[in-house]
Enzyme design. Structure first.
Site: not given
Ligand code: UDP
Length: 337
Positions: A14, A150, A218
């Site tokens: 960022i 975190y 997923v």
């Molecule tokens: N997710 C997923 N598979 C992956 C990584 C993430 O299905 O390998 C889903 C996760 O459960 C959430 C969304 O993608 O619903 C975003 O996850 P990410 O880790 O990118 O960001 P977060 O919202 O957890 O900070």
């Protein structure tokens, strides 16, 4: 005349995009980075994008002697503090390291700023300070709770800054709570480039598209959402960078401290994100349904109205633009570009 801004963690994902946004608006920046999660060639790439060399100080934001030298060498109008550890899962295993880098780092920086008479600070915070939200979209005055080390570090930093500003009105602090930043600069020269295997959705899909992982897992298709997969508020990193510019300019204009969400207000599901990435790549990508990931929530979507009202900030870029730019960056990186 433009401002001179210190970007801690300025070589990171960022921070690097924010440097480009600052320069496009006539400001300039000095980077402080320890390159623990950034590649050494990022400053050269930033120079190529912006047409001017970038001043970099290599070091740790907790290093007080280094901070004293840095603030003696430059007259900063403001600081944007990105330097931090940011992996939620890792923070559960290494809470003390997270507290040290994130909280001690902020305190050392703020004390060095005060000693140098610099009181404008934009702080990288996160939507994870809302924990499992009761309702969505989430406004800034929703309940705050930490559900990971975190989130605890970010909430502690926010609170430390609130207390510092209450005690000394010279402080002007902009706290920016990011939702899910994704995508890359349109040049494909900078982007999200984790030094460790990615856990986040979009970098993970990139690995699948490159053939480095067999399939996207997923995490759950039984969430209470339209297609059963998690909804997140993905924001293009170039929009996010513009949010930092607006926050900085608000402080420079003397309009006061603020706490704002940076998101779009739109929820996108895991399967919708996968479909957008498939459109960017031009082919189907394998995926399988896996169990829910511990700690996940169904929906995390910003109420972006305060950022619009206060800072005039609205995210503009689409999900397709996010995935196309992410893919342009990772596919170029994979071939050495
Ligand atoms: N997710 C997923 N598979 C992956 C990584 C993430 O299905 O390998 C889903 C996760 O459960 C959430 C969304 O993608 O619903 C975003 O996850 P990410 O880790 O990118 O960001 P977060 O919202 O957890 O900070």
């Amino acid at each position: 005349m433009g401002a001179t801004v210190l970007l801690t963690g300025g070589a990171g994902y960022i921070g690097s995009h924010t440097l480009v946004a600052l320069r496009a608006a006539g400001h300039d920046a000095v980077l402080l980075d320890d390159f623990s999660n950034a590649r050494g060639d990022v400053p050269d790439r930033l120079a190529r994008i912006t047409g001017a060399p970038v001043t970099v100080w290599r070091g740790d934001v907790r290093d007080r002697a280094l901070l004293a030298r840095l603030f003696a060498a430059h007259r900063f109008d403001a600081v944007i503090h990105f330097a931090a550890l940011k992996a939620v899962g890792e923070s559960v295993e290494r809470p003390l390291d997270y507290i040290d880098v994130n909280v001690t780092g902020l305190v050392a920086l703020a004390q060095a700023m005060r000693a140098a008479g610099v009181f404008r600070l934009v702080f990288s915070s996160t939507a994870t300070v809302y924990g499992t939200p009761e309702a969505w979209p989430i406004p800034e005055d929703a309940a705050l709770r930490h559900e990971s080390p975190y989130a605890f570090t970010k909430l502690t930093c926010e609170e430390a800054l609130r207390q510092a500003a209450a005690a000394d009105p010279r402080w002007q602090v902009g706290i920016l709570r990011y939702f899910n930043p994704v995508g890359a600069h349109e040049s494909a020269l900078i982007g999200e480039d984790p030094q460790q295997p990615p856990n986040n959705l979009v970098p993970y899909i990139g690995e699948v598209a490159l053939g480095r992982r067999p399939a996207l897992r997923v995490f759950g298709n039984d969430w209470p959402t339209p297609d059963g997969t998690g909804l997140r508020d993905y924001i293009h990193v170039e929009d996010l960078a513009e949010g930092h510019l607006r926050s900085l300019e608000h402080l420079l204009a003397g309009r006061g401290g603020h706490v704002v969400n940076l998101g779009t207000g739109q929820g996108t599901s895991v399967l919708e994100m996968l479909a957008a990435y498939e459109r960017a790549v031009g082919r189907a990508l394998p995926h399988e349904i896996a169990p829910r990931r511990p700690g996940d929530v169904a929906v995390l979507v910003a109420d972006p109205s305060r950022a619009a009202a206060l800072l005039g900030f609205r995210a503009r870029r689409t999900i397709d633009a996010m995935c196309a730019s992410a893919w342009a960056f990772v596919s170029r990186r994979a071939t050495g570009g």
